[in-house]
Design a protein around this motif. Structure first.
Motif, PDB file in Angstrom:
ATOM      1  N   PRO A   1       1.119  10.435  -4.631  1.00  0.00           N
ATOM      2  CA  PRO A   1       2.042  11.472  -5.109  1.00  0.00           C
ATOM      3  C   PRO A   1       3.394  10.867  -5.505  1.00  0.00           C
ATOM      4  N   VAL A   2       4.028  11.494  -6.494  1.00  0.00           N
ATOM      5  CA  VAL A   2       5.387  11.130  -6.900  1.00  0.00           C
ATOM      6  C   VAL A   2       6.246  12.384  -6.786  1.00  0.00           C
ATOM      7  N   VAL A   3       7.307  12.305  -5.999  1.00  0.00           N
ATOM      8  CA  VAL A   3       8.224  13.429  -5.839  1.00  0.00           C
ATOM      9  C   VAL A   3       9.608  13.023  -6.341  1.00  0.00           C
ATOM     10  N   VAL A   4      10.447  14.017  -6.573  1.00  0.00           N
ATOM     11  CA  VAL A   4      11.773  13.788  -7.137  1.00  0.00           C
ATOM     12  C   VAL A   4      12.833  14.243  -6.146  1.00  0.00           C
ATOM     13  N   VAL A   5      13.839  13.405  -5.933  1.00  0.00           N
ATOM     14  CA  VAL A   5      15.007  13.795  -5.139  1.00  0.00           C
ATOM     15  C   VAL A   5      16.224  13.775  -6.060  1.00  0.00           C
TER      16      VAL A   5
ATOM     17  N   GLU B   1       0.870  -1.169   0.000  1.00  0.00           N
ATOM     18  CA  GLU B   1       0.000   0.000   0.000  1.00  0.00           C
ATOM     19  C   GLU B   1       0.917   1.232   0.000  1.00  0.00           C
ATOM     20  N   VAL B   2       1.199   1.729  -1.182  1.00  0.00           N
ATOM     21  CA  VAL B   2       2.163   2.819  -1.333  1.00  0.00           C
ATOM     22  C   VAL B   2       1.460   4.156  -1.093  1.00  0.00           C
ATOM     23  N   HIS B   3       2.070   4.987  -0.243  1.00  0.00           N
ATOM     24  CA  HIS B   3       1.515   6.304   0.041  1.00  0.00           C
ATOM     25  C   HIS B   3       2.314   7.430  -0.616  1.00  0.00           C
ATOM     26  N   LEU B   4       3.560   7.146  -0.970  1.00  0.00           N
ATOM     27  CA  LEU B   4       4.391   8.145  -1.639  1.00  0.00           C
ATOM     28  C   LEU B   4       5.500   7.437  -2.394  1.00  0.00           C
ATOM     29  N   LEU B   5       5.736   7.883  -3.634  1.00  0.00           N
ATOM     30  CA  LEU B   5       6.831   7.357  -4.441  1.00  0.00           C
ATOM     31  C   LEU B   5       7.883   8.444  -4.578  1.00  0.00           C
TER      32      LEU B   5
END
Length: 204
Positions: free
Chosen positions: A126-130, A91-95
């Motif tokens: 949501p998908v965020v970038v690092v 159960e992914v909440h953030l990628l």
């Protein structure tokens, strides 16, 4: 103190981009294996408990690297299939999508992977970038993003994506005058994660 959270943050990216180093920064007791080689050293998925501050925590999941050649642990096609299967099971909440900020490293495959795995987790995640590898950047690390907006758009990563620009090299390997960058990077990533996780979930 160790624990367990029901909020799952999955970190993905190409081999050698610094996913495991990022996890060791966020979770000091993780001891996730790291390597400077182009061949990945992460051979299985594993999750670690992470305190984000402000009363929030999560499980951060290390994953095998993408874009490995035939000489690597797992060729890219197989790695992508395995990652998609892993994402379906959790159960992914953030990628969190890690990319290298070293000049010339951005390619069309970064955009394809961004879109492919954003689609895999669905519109509600949501998908965020690092952006990693910025320890030698002149000026504030955040400037990398504004300077690279055109290049990001060219490869298919939206300039409006949530992001953090960081160094994830081990703190004790940095010159003393750059260790503040490490501390700031750690806080920036934790803030990014906190701000993009759903509210109302029970913390354990």
């Amino acid at each position: 103190m160790s624990g367990k959270s029901n909020l799952n943050v999955v970190i993905i990216g190409q081999t050698g981009v610094g996913k495991s180093s990022l996890i060791n920064m966020l979770c000091p007791n993780a001891k996730a294996p790291c390597s400077n080689d182009t061949v990945g050293c992460t051979t299985e998925e594993k999750d670690y408990y992470c305190k984000l501050g402000h009363g929030k925590s999560c499980q951060v999941h290390d994953t095998i690297g993408l874009e490995e050649g035939r000489w690597g642990f797992l060729p890219d096609r197989q790695a992508q299939k395995r990652l998609k299967t892993y994402l379906k099971k959790k159960e992914v909440h953030l990628l969190v999508y890690c990319i290298s900020g070293i000049r010339g490293r951005l390619t069309k495959s970064h955009g394809r992977n961004y879109k492919k795995f954003k689609s895999a987790v669905g519109d509600n995640v949501p998908v965020v970038v690092v952006v990693t590898g910025l320890e030698n950047l002149e000026g504030p690390l955040e400037h990398w993003w504004s300077r690279s907006e055109k290049e990001l758009q060219n490869v298919g990563i939206p300039k409006t994506a949530g992001h953090a620009c960081i160094t994830a090299l081990p703190r004790d390997t940095l010159d003393s005058n750059k260790r503040v960058l490490y501390d700031r990077s750690c806080e920036d990533v934790k803030t990014l994660i906190r701000n993009n996780l759903p509210t109302g979930k029970i913390q354990r």
